[in-house]
Design a protein around this motif. Structure first.
Motif, PDB file in Angstrom:
ATOM      1  N   GLN A  42      61.467  28.834  -5.548  1.00 47.73           N
ATOM      2  CA  GLN A  42      61.814  28.234  -6.842  1.00 47.73           C
ATOM      3  C   GLN A  42      62.805  29.085  -7.630  1.00 47.73           C
ATOM      4  O   GLN A  42      63.017  28.864  -8.820  1.00 47.73           O
ATOM      5  CB  GLN A  42      60.535  28.035  -7.673  1.00 47.73           C
ATOM      6  CG  GLN A  42      59.576  27.039  -7.022  1.00 47.73           C
ATOM      7  CD  GLN A  42      58.401  26.756  -7.918  1.00 47.73           C
ATOM      8  OE1 GLN A  42      58.480  25.904  -8.811  1.00 47.73           O
ATOM      9  NE2 GLN A  42      57.321  27.472  -7.714  1.00 47.73           N
ATOM     10  N   GLY A  43      63.405  30.043  -6.954  1.00 52.21           N
ATOM     11  CA  GLY A  43      64.457  30.814  -7.598  1.00 52.21           C
ATOM     12  C   GLY A  43      63.987  32.020  -8.377  1.00 52.21           C
ATOM     13  O   GLY A  43      64.751  32.592  -9.163  1.00 52.21           O
ATOM     14  N   PHE A  44      62.732  32.416  -8.174  1.00 52.20           N
ATOM     15  CA  PHE A  44      62.238  33.630  -8.819  1.00 52.20           C
ATOM     16  C   PHE A  44      62.426  34.810  -7.883  1.00 52.20           C
ATOM     17  O   PHE A  44      62.368  34.668  -6.666  1.00 52.20           O
ATOM     18  CB  PHE A  44      60.762  33.488  -9.195  1.00 52.20           C
ATOM     19  CG  PHE A  44      60.559  32.807 -10.519  1.00 52.20           C
ATOM     20  CD1 PHE A  44      60.326  33.539 -11.668  1.00 52.20           C
ATOM     21  CD2 PHE A  44      60.631  31.425 -10.618  1.00 52.20           C
ATOM     22  CE1 PHE A  44      60.159  32.916 -12.887  1.00 52.20           C
ATOM     23  CE2 PHE A  44      60.465  30.784 -11.825  1.00 52.20           C
ATOM     24  CZ  PHE A  44      60.228  31.528 -12.976  1.00 52.20           C
ATOM     25  N   HIS A  45      62.646  35.967  -8.472  1.00 50.39           N
ATOM     26  CA  HIS A  45      62.902  37.157  -7.670  1.00 50.39           C
ATOM     27  C   HIS A  45      62.009  38.298  -8.127  1.00 50.39           C
ATOM     28  O   HIS A  45      61.659  38.414  -9.304  1.00 50.39           O
ATOM     29  CB  HIS A  45      64.373  37.574  -7.793  1.00 50.39           C
ATOM     30  CG  HIS A  45      65.323  36.498  -7.385  1.00 50.39           C
ATOM     31  ND1 HIS A  45      65.606  36.198  -6.084  1.00 50.39           N
ATOM     32  CD2 HIS A  45      66.047  35.629  -8.149  1.00 50.39           C
ATOM     33  CE1 HIS A  45      66.469  35.198  -6.037  1.00 50.39           C
ATOM     34  NE2 HIS A  45      66.751  34.828  -7.275  1.00 50.39           N
ATOM     35  N   GLY A  46      61.666  39.127  -7.175  1.00 50.65           N
ATOM     36  CA  GLY A  46      60.839  40.291  -7.458  1.00 50.65           C
ATOM     37  C   GLY A  46      60.657  41.086  -6.188  1.00 50.65           C
ATOM     38  O   GLY A  46      61.180  40.731  -5.124  1.00 50.65           O
ATOM     39  N   THR A  96      61.986  36.410 -13.054  1.00 51.28           N
ATOM     40  CA  THR A  96      61.438  37.464 -12.211  1.00 51.28           C
ATOM     41  C   THR A  96      59.916  37.439 -12.234  1.00 51.28           C
ATOM     42  O   THR A  96      59.301  36.816 -13.110  1.00 51.28           O
ATOM     43  CB  THR A  96      61.957  38.844 -12.664  1.00 51.28           C
ATOM     44  OG1 THR A  96      61.562  39.834 -11.729  1.00 51.28           O
ATOM     45  CG2 THR A  96      61.394  39.218 -14.036  1.00 51.28           C
ATOM     46  N   PHE A  97      59.319  38.118 -11.267  1.00 49.39           N
ATOM     47  CA  PHE A  97      57.864  38.271 -11.225  1.00 49.39           C
ATOM     48  C   PHE A  97      57.547  39.670 -10.714  1.00 49.39           C
ATOM     49  O   PHE A  97      58.396  40.347 -10.135  1.00 49.39           O
ATOM     50  CB  PHE A  97      57.224  37.201 -10.322  1.00 49.39           C
ATOM     51  CG  PHE A  97      57.584  37.314  -8.862  1.00 49.39           C
ATOM     52  CD1 PHE A  97      56.796  38.057  -7.993  1.00 49.39           C
ATOM     53  CD2 PHE A  97      58.720  36.678  -8.357  1.00 49.39           C
ATOM     54  CE1 PHE A  97      57.128  38.182  -6.653  1.00 49.39           C
ATOM     55  CE2 PHE A  97      59.058  36.789  -7.014  1.00 49.39           C
ATOM     56  CZ  PHE A  97      58.260  37.548  -6.157  1.00 49.39           C
ATOM     57  N   PHE A  98      56.325  40.099 -10.968  1.00 49.58           N
ATOM     58  CA  PHE A  98      55.879  41.396 -10.463  1.00 49.58           C
ATOM     59  C   PHE A  98      54.412  41.292 -10.073  1.00 49.58           C
ATOM     60  O   PHE A  98      53.738  40.301 -10.384  1.00 49.58           O
ATOM     61  CB  PHE A  98      56.112  42.514 -11.494  1.00 49.58           C
ATOM     62  CG  PHE A  98      55.428  42.300 -12.817  1.00 49.58           C
ATOM     63  CD1 PHE A  98      54.190  42.872 -13.078  1.00 49.58           C
ATOM     64  CD2 PHE A  98      56.033  41.546 -13.819  1.00 49.58           C
ATOM     65  CE1 PHE A  98      53.556  42.679 -14.295  1.00 49.58           C
ATOM     66  CE2 PHE A  98      55.411  41.352 -15.046  1.00 49.58           C
ATOM     67  CZ  PHE A  98      54.175  41.919 -15.290  1.00 49.58           C
ATOM     68  N   TRP A  99      53.936  42.306  -9.392  1.00 46.99           N
ATOM     69  CA  TRP A  99      52.587  42.270  -8.813  1.00 46.99           C
ATOM     70  C   TRP A  99      51.642  43.208  -9.539  1.00 46.99           C
ATOM     71  O   TRP A  99      51.865  44.401  -9.612  1.00 46.99           O
ATOM     72  CB  TRP A  99      52.636  42.655  -7.334  1.00 46.99           C
ATOM     73  CG  TRP A  99      53.437  41.705  -6.507  1.00 46.99           C
ATOM     74  CD1 TRP A  99      54.740  41.846  -6.135  1.00 46.99           C
ATOM     75  CD2 TRP A  99      52.984  40.470  -5.950  1.00 46.99           C
ATOM     76  NE1 TRP A  99      55.130  40.770  -5.387  1.00 46.99           N
ATOM     77  CE2 TRP A  99      54.076  39.908  -5.254  1.00 46.99           C
ATOM     78  CE3 TRP A  99      51.763  39.786  -5.965  1.00 46.99           C
ATOM     79  CZ2 TRP A  99      53.977  38.696  -4.583  1.00 46.99           C
ATOM     80  CZ3 TRP A  99      51.662  38.583  -5.308  1.00 46.99           C
ATOM     81  CH2 TRP A  99      52.757  38.039  -4.625  1.00 46.99           C
ATOM     82  N   ILE A 106      54.309  36.038 -13.524  1.00 50.43           N
ATOM     83  CA  ILE A 106      55.631  35.446 -13.683  1.00 50.43           C
ATOM     84  C   ILE A 106      56.095  35.667 -15.117  1.00 50.43           C
ATOM     85  O   ILE A 106      55.424  35.251 -16.072  1.00 50.43           O
ATOM     86  CB  ILE A 106      55.612  33.938 -13.351  1.00 50.43           C
ATOM     87  CG1 ILE A 106      55.173  33.721 -11.906  1.00 50.43           C
ATOM     88  CG2 ILE A 106      56.970  33.310 -13.574  1.00 50.43           C
ATOM     89  CD1 ILE A 106      53.733  33.335 -11.751  1.00 50.43           C
ATOM     90  N   SER A 107      57.216  36.341 -15.279  1.00 49.75           N
ATOM     91  CA  SER A 107      57.747  36.621 -16.612  1.00 49.75           C
ATOM     92  C   SER A 107      58.495  35.400 -17.138  1.00 49.75           C
ATOM     93  O   SER A 107      59.421  34.905 -16.493  1.00 49.75           O
ATOM     94  CB  SER A 107      58.692  37.825 -16.554  1.00 49.75           C
ATOM     95  OG  SER A 107      59.265  38.064 -17.818  1.00 49.75           O
ATOM     96  N   ILE A 108      58.072  34.901 -18.297  1.00 51.95           N
ATOM     97  CA  ILE A 108      58.696  33.740 -18.925  1.00 51.95           C
ATOM     98  C   ILE A 108      59.426  34.193 -20.178  1.00 51.95           C
ATOM     99  O   ILE A 108      58.805  34.617 -21.151  1.00 51.95           O
ATOM    100  CB  ILE A 108      57.638  32.672 -19.290  1.00 51.95           C
ATOM    101  CG1 ILE A 108      56.877  32.211 -18.046  1.00 51.95           C
ATOM    102  CG2 ILE A 108      58.293  31.492 -20.009  1.00 51.95           C
ATOM    103  CD1 ILE A 108      57.711  31.515 -17.013  1.00 51.95           C
ATOM    104  N   ILE A 414      50.898  34.104 -15.991  1.00 59.38           N
ATOM    105  CA  ILE A 414      52.150  34.088 -16.738  1.00 59.38           C
ATOM    106  C   ILE A 414      52.121  35.234 -17.739  1.00 59.38           C
ATOM    107  O   ILE A 414      51.094  35.488 -18.373  1.00 59.38           O
ATOM    108  CB  ILE A 414      52.314  32.759 -17.504  1.00 59.38           C
ATOM    109  CG1 ILE A 414      52.707  31.631 -16.553  1.00 59.38           C
ATOM    110  CG2 ILE A 414      53.364  32.886 -18.604  1.00 59.38           C
ATOM    111  CD1 ILE A 414      52.768  30.289 -17.238  1.00 59.38           C
ATOM    112  N   VAL A 415      53.229  35.938 -17.876  1.00 58.80           N
ATOM    113  CA  VAL A 415      53.352  36.938 -18.932  1.00 58.80           C
ATOM    114  C   VAL A 415      54.470  36.506 -19.870  1.00 58.80           C
ATOM    115  O   VAL A 415      55.564  36.135 -19.430  1.00 58.80           O
ATOM    116  CB  VAL A 415      53.612  38.352 -18.359  1.00 58.80           C
ATOM    117  CG1 VAL A 415      54.866  38.392 -17.495  1.00 58.80           C
ATOM    118  CG2 VAL A 415      53.734  39.368 -19.487  1.00 58.80           C
TER     119      VAL A 415
END
Length: 517
Positions: A42-46, A96-99, A106-108, A414-415
């Motif tokens: 979906q186009g998110f990167h991390g 972007t997202f992180f673990w 998922i950063s919004i 979600i963050v």
């Protein structure tokens, strides 16, 4: 063919062991890899998922590195408080997202998506409270569903404008006592003195919340404040590592101390509540403080036969903990950063003082006065933008849901990174890192280019902080009192070091030079 009991037992053990092993392996590997593939499509990167720890080690390493020393005087708060997320945004962009261990966050950062999340609080509930925090506080900010609805309804009357108006004398008394102590610290022979104002402001807001919430002085509730502060420190340290289910039950030194604190706080608050209930039953007017108003509303609810939707004594104790923590922390942090920034920008300090003297003069400040402090309000908003008390809001995904063009899966989080959004150049302009209160001269909508959800220091939607008007009113009165009695500047010993300890605090205090006026 018959099986012996031992064979049956072995078979059961094998099945149970296999089931547990599969669940653990799914939790720490297969499900995170599924999430990763889904998000990248979906186009998110991390970063690619790393077994069990995810990004936790890198995140903590960067955080410790940035905290090793103060930063130059600037308002680039996220680079010190959330360096890992800043790095991800630089490398991958805003999608972007992180673990956090095996859980993707998922950063919004899109204001319209932020607004959607905040306005639909039942679709995007709070994350489950970290087990460690259950011994710290479990009131309104952390509960969800029908229980949240009930608590919010019962607490609302305590924060109505008329009730807040009645609390102004308590605000004024506490502010007056603080300024007298500052005068005594300066002494009669001097006109100025270096003071770390941070402890004084914590005492001020603790005193205010004690008087307005419980009708008692700060000294009477001091033990609860001390214990809750210690509990917050233990909780903050505990959540900096991956939590293993059940580890809070281990007889570690920290776990044992947290249980001791929880027991003592419950005992102390239980005594305050019992005393208040007895006074109310005896016909004494106990409804002039937050606790009394809450108990009265709860009594009416239970009196109408709604025993399933009222509050238990345990519920009331948890809300009292929230009074102590949220009521004290939020306002003291707003005040300390306001004093620091007005020390950096003496022209704005002069403008605020001039307005206070014109609007209030030597009179006791009332609600009308405080509502007419436009420059002070602009300054407070700009401080909340640059130094929001909470750096982020976290929401849990419990069902497959679509947010704009994103499909989110159960188990994701979600963050909403408040601090990053408040410093976003695309929203606030090239001067986003600068202290410019005039950006709020025509209101929040104009300041955010009509993206109102880009400014949310108190959260937003139905779950917006119930005490935001309380905090702003207290902050205005405190600033009006201070500005009439003192001018102030940064001390040469001041170290600029914003740090997240549940809320955004000055790591080395706030040493200012106060001058008597």
């Amino acid at each position: 063919m018959a099986f012996t009991l031992s064979e049956i037992a072995v078979a059961i053990l094998v099945v149970a062991t296999t089931t547990v092993a599969w669940r653990v392996l799914n939790w720490v590997w297969f499900r995170p890899k599924k999430f990763e593939k889904h998000l990248k499509k979906q186009g998110f990167h991390g970063n690619s998922y790393r077994f069990l720890y995810g990004d936790t080690k890198e995140h903590m390493s960067m955080l410790m590195a940035t905290r090793s020393e103060p930063i130059p005087i600037s308002h680039d708060v996220p680079s010190r408080t959330a360096p890992f997320l800043c790095k991800l945004v630089r490398e991958y962009g805003k999608r972007t997202f992180f673990w956090l261990g095996p859980v993707p966050r998922i950063s919004i950062m899109n204001p319209e998506m932020v607004k959607e999340v905040l306005n639909h609080n039942f679709d995007y509930p709070k994350t489950k409270l970290h087990p460690i925090f259950k011994m710290f506080v479990q009131g309104l900010p952390s509960i969800d569903g029908g229980k949240w609805t009930t608590h919010r309804r019962l607490l609302n009357p305590a924060f109505h404008t008329e009730k807040l108006k009645g609390m102004l004398p308590a605000f004024d008394l506490c502010c007056h006592e603080m300024t007298i102590k500052w005068m005594e610290m300066i002494g009669e022979e001097r006109n100025s003195c270096e003071i770390d104002v941070w402890p004084s402001l914590q005492t001020l807001t603790s005193d205010v919340i004690s008087r307005t919430a419980f009708g008692s002085s700060y000294q009477e509730g001091q033990k609860v404040f001390e214990l809750q502060t210690e509990q917050a420190d233990h909780a903050f340290k505990a959540v900096q590592s991956v939590y293993l289910p059940g580890s809070r039950y281990l007889p570690t030194k920290r776990n044992k101390r947290m249980k001791e604190i929880d027991k003592e706080v419950r005992f102390l608050l239980g005594g305050i509540i019992d005393k208040k209930m007895k006074a109310m039953k005896a016909g004494e007017d106990g409804t002039n403080d937050l606790l009394g108003i809450l108990l009265e509303a709860n009594s009416k609810e239970l009196g109408q036969g709604n025993r399933n939707v009222g509050m238990s004594i345990d519920d009331v104790i948890e809300e009292c903990k929230v009074f102590y923590v949220a009521g004290q922390e939020t306002t003291s942090i707003l005040l300390v950063w306001t004093l620091v920034l007005l020390s950096m920008y003496p022209d704005w300090q002069d403008r605020a003082r001039k307005e206070v003297l014109q609007v209030i003069g030597d009179d006791k400040a009332d609600m009308s006065h405080l509502n007419h402090l436009k420059i002070v309000t602009m300054i407070l908003y700009e401080v909340l933008r640059l130094y929001p008390p909470a750096s982020a809001l976290i929401r849990q995904i419990n069902k497959e849901i679509t947010l704009a063009d994103i499909t989110l899966l159960p188990g994701m989080q979600i963050v909403l990174p408040i601090s990053q959004i408040h410093h976003d150049h695309d929203i606030w302009g090239a001067d986003a890192e600068e202290f410019k209160p005039e950006r709020f001269s025509e209101g929040v909508s104009k300041a955010t280019n009509n993206h109102v959800a880009a400014f949310f220091p108190f959260g937003g939607g139905p779950r917006i902080c119930i005490g935001q008007n309380f905090a702003l009113l207290e902050a205005k009165l405190a600033m009006a009192t201070i500005l009439r009695k003192f001018s102030f500047e940064l001390s040469p010993s001041y170290k600029h070091a914003p740090v997240n300890k549940l809320t955004l605090q000055p790591e080395y205090g706030a040493s200012l030079i106060l001058h008597k006026l």
